[in-house]
Design a protein around this motif. Structure first.
Motif, PDB file in Angstrom:
ATOM      1  N   ALA A  10       0.866  -1.164  -0.037  1.00 30.07           N
ATOM      2  CA  ALA A  10      -0.084  -0.044  -0.128  1.00 30.07           C
ATOM      3  C   ALA A  10       0.754   1.228   0.073  1.00 30.07           C
ATOM      4  N   HIS A  24      -5.304   2.880 -10.183  1.00 29.02           N
ATOM      5  CA  HIS A  24      -4.594   3.264  -8.688  1.00 29.02           C
ATOM      6  C   HIS A  24      -4.152   4.868  -8.639  1.00 29.02           C
ATOM      7  N   THR A  30       2.662   7.192  -3.459  1.00 22.29           N
ATOM      8  CA  THR A  30       3.721   6.213  -2.808  1.00 22.29           C
ATOM      9  C   THR A  30       5.234   6.594  -3.288  1.00 22.29           C
TER      10      THR A  30
END
Length: 198
Positions: A10, A24, A30
């Protein structure tokens, strides 16, 4: 174990998630969160060792705020380089080594002749030698290039691996910033007094 794997998937930078914004949409974030995760204590300690040796001089040259902005930017560039080379990759990239590679590059440009203490193995003992930063960091970068191109297509979820192209991308970004900082330092020669010898 499963919860840790889910956490890393995640918040680690998974290239195929980042290149698929339709499925996504938040994966690009990220690239930042992955910089604050590490794959074990030894990797964290190794990164902090490099940062401790080379980072303070780079901070002196860039200023505290400039150093912070550069560090984060180098980490983002490093993550994008890894994604660009392995856009379909499913292995999450985590760690600060891409940003630290940028710090190493700035140090290389600004202080190429500064002596760095290294351990050299012998037959029965280790000895400490001082070698120029350009040699240490130049060899480090060559190893990143070699391992990076050797690893293409071989990293899987089962085997894990090192994000070699993040190191390469961060280092290349650092070279650019280092060259710009060197030009600025010529007009501020007093910064040289902060160079430490390790």
């Amino acid at each position: 174990g499963e919860q840790l794997d889910a956490f890393v998937m995640a918040f680690g930078a998974v290239p195929s998630y980042i290149t698929s914004p339709a499925t996504h949409p938040l994966a690009v974030l990220t690239l930042l969160s992955s910089m604050f995760l590490h794959g074990g204590w030894m990797r964290l300690i190794g990164n902090m060792l490099y940062l401790g040796i080379f980072g303070d001089n780079v901070e002196d040259a860039l200023g505290s705020l400039g150093y912070l902005v550069f560090y984060v930017a180098a980490g983002l560039v490093a993550g994008l380089a890894q994604v660009a080379m392995l856009p379909d990759g499913l292995v999450p990239a985590i760690g600060a080594s891409g940003a630290i590679a940028g710090v190493l590059a700035v140090y290389l440009v600004l202080y190429p002749t500064a002596p760095v203490r290294v351990l050299i193995p012998g037959y029965f003992f280790m000895r400490v030698a001082r070698v120029p930063a350009a040699l240490v960091l130049g060899l480090w970068f060559v190893l990143q290039l070699f391992n990076g191109f050797l690893s293409l297509g071989t990293v899987t979820m089962a085997t894990g691996g090192v994000a070699w192209f993040a190191h390469i991308g961060g280092f290349m970004g650092g070279l650019v910033v280092g060259i710009l900082a060197r030009g600025r330092r010529r007009h501020r020669p007093h910064l040289d007094q902060y160079t430490r010898r390790w």
